[in-house]
Motif scaffolding. Structure first.
Motif, PDB file in Angstrom:
ATOM      1  N   TRP A  28       0.817  -1.220   0.000  1.00  0.00           N
ATOM      2  CA  TRP A  28       0.000   0.000   0.000  1.00  0.00           C
ATOM      3  C   TRP A  28       0.852   1.273   0.000  1.00  0.00           C
ATOM      4  O   TRP A  28       0.356   2.358  -0.299  1.00  0.00           O
ATOM      5  CB  TRP A  28      -0.979   0.009   1.178  1.00  0.00           C
ATOM      6  CG  TRP A  28      -0.356  -0.263   2.509  1.00  0.00           C
ATOM      7  CD1 TRP A  28      -0.238  -1.485   3.132  1.00  0.00           C
ATOM      8  CD2 TRP A  28       0.251   0.684   3.385  1.00  0.00           C
ATOM      9  NE1 TRP A  28       0.402  -1.341   4.340  1.00  0.00           N
ATOM     10  CE2 TRP A  28       0.718  -0.027   4.525  1.00  0.00           C
ATOM     11  CE3 TRP A  28       0.458   2.060   3.339  1.00  0.00           C
ATOM     12  CZ2 TRP A  28       1.369   0.605   5.584  1.00  0.00           C
ATOM     13  CZ3 TRP A  28       1.100   2.687   4.392  1.00  0.00           C
ATOM     14  CH2 TRP A  28       1.549   1.958   5.497  1.00  0.00           C
ATOM     15  N   MET A  29       2.143   1.150   0.311  1.00  0.00           N
ATOM     16  CA  MET A  29       3.042   2.316   0.285  1.00  0.00           C
ATOM     17  C   MET A  29       3.546   2.629  -1.123  1.00  0.00           C
ATOM     18  O   MET A  29       4.033   3.728  -1.383  1.00  0.00           O
ATOM     19  CB  MET A  29       4.263   2.066   1.188  1.00  0.00           C
ATOM     20  CG  MET A  29       3.950   2.023   2.656  1.00  0.00           C
ATOM     21  SD  MET A  29       5.365   1.531   3.686  1.00  0.00           S
ATOM     22  CE  MET A  29       6.655   2.669   3.166  1.00  0.00           C
ATOM     23  N   ALA A  30       3.455   1.645  -2.025  1.00  0.00           N
ATOM     24  CA  ALA A  30       4.046   1.783  -3.353  1.00  0.00           C
ATOM     25  C   ALA A  30       3.434   2.939  -4.134  1.00  0.00           C
ATOM     26  O   ALA A  30       2.248   3.225  -4.021  1.00  0.00           O
ATOM     27  CB  ALA A  30       3.899   0.480  -4.132  1.00  0.00           C
ATOM     28  N   TRP A  46       8.134   4.825  -3.779  1.00  0.00           N
ATOM     29  CA  TRP A  46       8.374   3.454  -3.321  1.00  0.00           C
ATOM     30  C   TRP A  46       8.053   2.500  -4.454  1.00  0.00           C
ATOM     31  O   TRP A  46       6.977   2.579  -5.057  1.00  0.00           O
ATOM     32  CB  TRP A  46       7.483   3.118  -2.119  1.00  0.00           C
ATOM     33  CG  TRP A  46       7.984   3.713  -0.854  1.00  0.00           C
ATOM     34  CD1 TRP A  46       7.531   4.848  -0.241  1.00  0.00           C
ATOM     35  CD2 TRP A  46       9.053   3.221  -0.053  1.00  0.00           C
ATOM     36  NE1 TRP A  46       8.249   5.088   0.893  1.00  0.00           N
ATOM     37  CE2 TRP A  46       9.193   4.093   1.037  1.00  0.00           C
ATOM     38  CE3 TRP A  46       9.902   2.126  -0.145  1.00  0.00           C
ATOM     39  CZ2 TRP A  46      10.152   3.914   2.021  1.00  0.00           C
ATOM     40  CZ3 TRP A  46      10.859   1.935   0.836  1.00  0.00           C
ATOM     41  CH2 TRP A  46      10.975   2.822   1.905  1.00  0.00           C
ATOM     42  N   ILE A  47       8.984   1.607  -4.748  1.00  0.00           N
ATOM     43  CA  ILE A  47       8.759   0.556  -5.734  1.00  0.00           C
ATOM     44  C   ILE A  47       8.023  -0.575  -5.030  1.00  0.00           C
ATOM     45  O   ILE A  47       8.364  -0.939  -3.901  1.00  0.00           O
ATOM     46  CB  ILE A  47      10.105   0.074  -6.317  1.00  0.00           C
ATOM     47  CG1 ILE A  47      10.806   1.228  -7.041  1.00  0.00           C
ATOM     48  CG2 ILE A  47       9.897  -1.110  -7.251  1.00  0.00           C
ATOM     49  CD1 ILE A  47      12.214   0.900  -7.476  1.00  0.00           C
ATOM     50  N   MET A  54      11.481  -3.756  -0.852  1.00  0.00           N
ATOM     51  CA  MET A  54      10.962  -2.523  -1.449  1.00  0.00           C
ATOM     52  C   MET A  54      12.112  -1.524  -1.458  1.00  0.00           C
ATOM     53  O   MET A  54      12.926  -1.515  -0.534  1.00  0.00           O
ATOM     54  CB  MET A  54       9.811  -1.934  -0.632  1.00  0.00           C
ATOM     55  CG  MET A  54       8.543  -2.750  -0.674  1.00  0.00           C
ATOM     56  SD  MET A  54       7.196  -2.017   0.314  1.00  0.00           S
ATOM     57  CE  MET A  54       6.689  -0.641  -0.724  1.00  0.00           C
ATOM     58  N   ALA A  55      12.173  -0.697  -2.486  1.00  0.00           N
ATOM     59  CA  ALA A  55      13.192   0.344  -2.555  1.00  0.00           C
ATOM     60  C   ALA A  55      12.502   1.694  -2.658  1.00  0.00           C
ATOM     61  O   ALA A  55      11.462   1.820  -3.311  1.00  0.00           O
ATOM     62  CB  ALA A  55      14.101   0.136  -3.766  1.00  0.00           C
ATOM     63  N   GLY A  56      13.068   2.681  -1.978  1.00  0.00           N
ATOM     64  CA  GLY A  56      12.471   3.999  -1.991  1.00  0.00           C
ATOM     65  C   GLY A  56      13.513   5.096  -2.111  1.00  0.00           C
ATOM     66  O   GLY A  56      14.696   4.894  -1.823  1.00  0.00           O
ATOM     67  N   ARG A 145       2.233  14.768   4.684  1.00  0.00           N
ATOM     68  CA  ARG A 145       1.026  14.191   4.098  1.00  0.00           C
ATOM     69  C   ARG A 145       1.202  14.276   2.592  1.00  0.00           C
ATOM     70  O   ARG A 145       1.136  15.358   2.005  1.00  0.00           O
ATOM     71  CB  ARG A 145      -0.235  14.908   4.537  1.00  0.00           C
ATOM     72  CG  ARG A 145      -1.478  14.186   4.016  1.00  0.00           C
ATOM     73  CD  ARG A 145      -2.765  14.766   4.555  1.00  0.00           C
ATOM     74  NE  ARG A 145      -3.882  13.941   4.114  1.00  0.00           N
ATOM     75  CZ  ARG A 145      -4.759  13.409   4.933  1.00  0.00           C
ATOM     76  NH1 ARG A 145      -4.678  13.615   6.229  1.00  0.00           N
ATOM     77  NH2 ARG A 145      -5.750  12.679   4.456  1.00  0.00           N
ATOM     78  N   TYR A 146       1.465  13.123   2.006  1.00  0.00           N
ATOM     79  CA  TYR A 146       1.744  13.043   0.570  1.00  0.00           C
ATOM     80  C   TYR A 146       0.476  12.740  -0.222  1.00  0.00           C
ATOM     81  O   TYR A 146      -0.352  11.937   0.205  1.00  0.00           O
ATOM     82  CB  TYR A 146       2.731  11.897   0.292  1.00  0.00           C
ATOM     83  CG  TYR A 146       4.099  12.073   0.883  1.00  0.00           C
ATOM     84  CD1 TYR A 146       4.962  13.055   0.435  1.00  0.00           C
ATOM     85  CD2 TYR A 146       4.550  11.188   1.866  1.00  0.00           C
ATOM     86  CE1 TYR A 146       6.237  13.179   0.955  1.00  0.00           C
ATOM     87  CE2 TYR A 146       5.819  11.302   2.391  1.00  0.00           C
ATOM     88  CZ  TYR A 146       6.663  12.299   1.944  1.00  0.00           C
ATOM     89  OH  TYR A 146       7.924  12.415   2.453  1.00  0.00           O
ATOM     90  N   VAL A 147       0.349  13.383  -1.367  1.00  0.00           N
ATOM     91  CA  VAL A 147      -0.671  13.032  -2.340  1.00  0.00           C
ATOM     92  C   VAL A 147       0.046  12.306  -3.476  1.00  0.00           C
ATOM     93  O   VAL A 147       1.259  12.457  -3.654  1.00  0.00           O
ATOM     94  CB  VAL A 147      -1.434  14.272  -2.867  1.00  0.00           C
ATOM     95  CG1 VAL A 147      -2.182  14.959  -1.741  1.00  0.00           C
ATOM     96  CG2 VAL A 147      -0.502  15.231  -3.575  1.00  0.00           C
ATOM     97  N   ARG A 148      -0.709  11.532  -4.242  1.00  0.00           N
ATOM     98  CA  ARG A 148      -0.090  10.850  -5.378  1.00  0.00           C
ATOM     99  C   ARG A 148       0.438  11.881  -6.365  1.00  0.00           C
ATOM    100  O   ARG A 148      -0.263  12.834  -6.707  1.00  0.00           O
ATOM    101  CB  ARG A 148      -1.083   9.944  -6.078  1.00  0.00           C
ATOM    102  CG  ARG A 148      -1.349   8.694  -5.284  1.00  0.00           C
ATOM    103  CD  ARG A 148      -1.512   7.494  -6.199  1.00  0.00           C
ATOM    104  NE  ARG A 148      -1.821   6.347  -5.378  1.00  0.00           N
ATOM    105  CZ  ARG A 148      -0.930   5.419  -5.038  1.00  0.00           C
ATOM    106  NH1 ARG A 148       0.302   5.515  -5.450  1.00  0.00           N
ATOM    107  NH2 ARG A 148      -1.294   4.399  -4.296  1.00  0.00           N
ATOM    108  N   ALA A 149       1.678  11.698  -6.778  1.00  0.00           N
ATOM    109  CA  ALA A 149       2.289  12.605  -7.752  1.00  0.00           C
ATOM    110  C   ALA A 149       1.660  12.347  -9.127  1.00  0.00           C
ATOM    111  O   ALA A 149       1.303  11.218  -9.449  1.00  0.00           O
ATOM    112  CB  ALA A 149       3.798  12.395  -7.797  1.00  0.00           C
TER     113      ALA A 149
END
Length: 150
Positions: A28-30, A46-47, A54-56, A145-149
């Motif tokens: 769910w972080m990807a 996040w991949i 996972m790589a970020g 608080r991140y939104v989807r880029a």
């Protein structure tokens, strides 16, 4: 008998693939995420999990300053699922996932100066992140608080 052994091996392989690795539960972080706070832009990507990893990467841009870049991984380790941060000229710092609920991940390393916890959780469609720890006896923290880029 040989056919039974082959069938048993195939069933075992299928069961192993069906049981998700602990890192897979953090899928769910990807994605690519972004926060704009005033003139400061933070992007975090996040991949999706693959092979227990996972790589970020996080990039923070502040006006008049060189961008800060942090490389991170989340891996299945003997100590448990481990978030490892690699920040400018510092040794890699591991934080181990604590038990918790769905849609939240709290990684902890109480031996580290600051932060001692790295926290991610879903906030509706957004991804919320927090670092926190005790400094001079007081809890300090920083939130995103991140939104989807796009």
């Amino acid at each position: 008998m040989r056919n039974m052994l082959i069938a048993a091996a195939l069933l075992a392989a299928g069961a192993a693939q069906a049981a998700p690795a602990d890192v897979d539960r953090l899928a769910w972080m990807a994605g690519s995420w972004m926060q704009e706070k005033g003139a400061v832009v933070t992007r975090e990507t996040w991949i999706a999990p693959l092979g227990g990893t996972m790589a970020g990467i996080t990039q923070t841009n502040r006006p008049g300053r060189k961008p800060q870049v942090e490389f991170t991984t989340i891996t299945d380790e003997p100590a448990g699922v481990t978030f490892t941060a690699r920040v400018d000229n510092q040794p890699p710092t591991p934080f181990v996932l604590k038990p918790g609920g769905e849609g939240e991940a709290v990684f902890e390393n109480l031996a580290h100066d600051f932060p001692q916890r790295v926290i991610y959780r879903r906030c509706g469609e957004d991804l919320c992140a927090r670092i926190e720890g005790t400094v001079s006896g007081s809890l300090k923290g920083q939130d995103w608080r991140y939104v989807r880029a796009k």
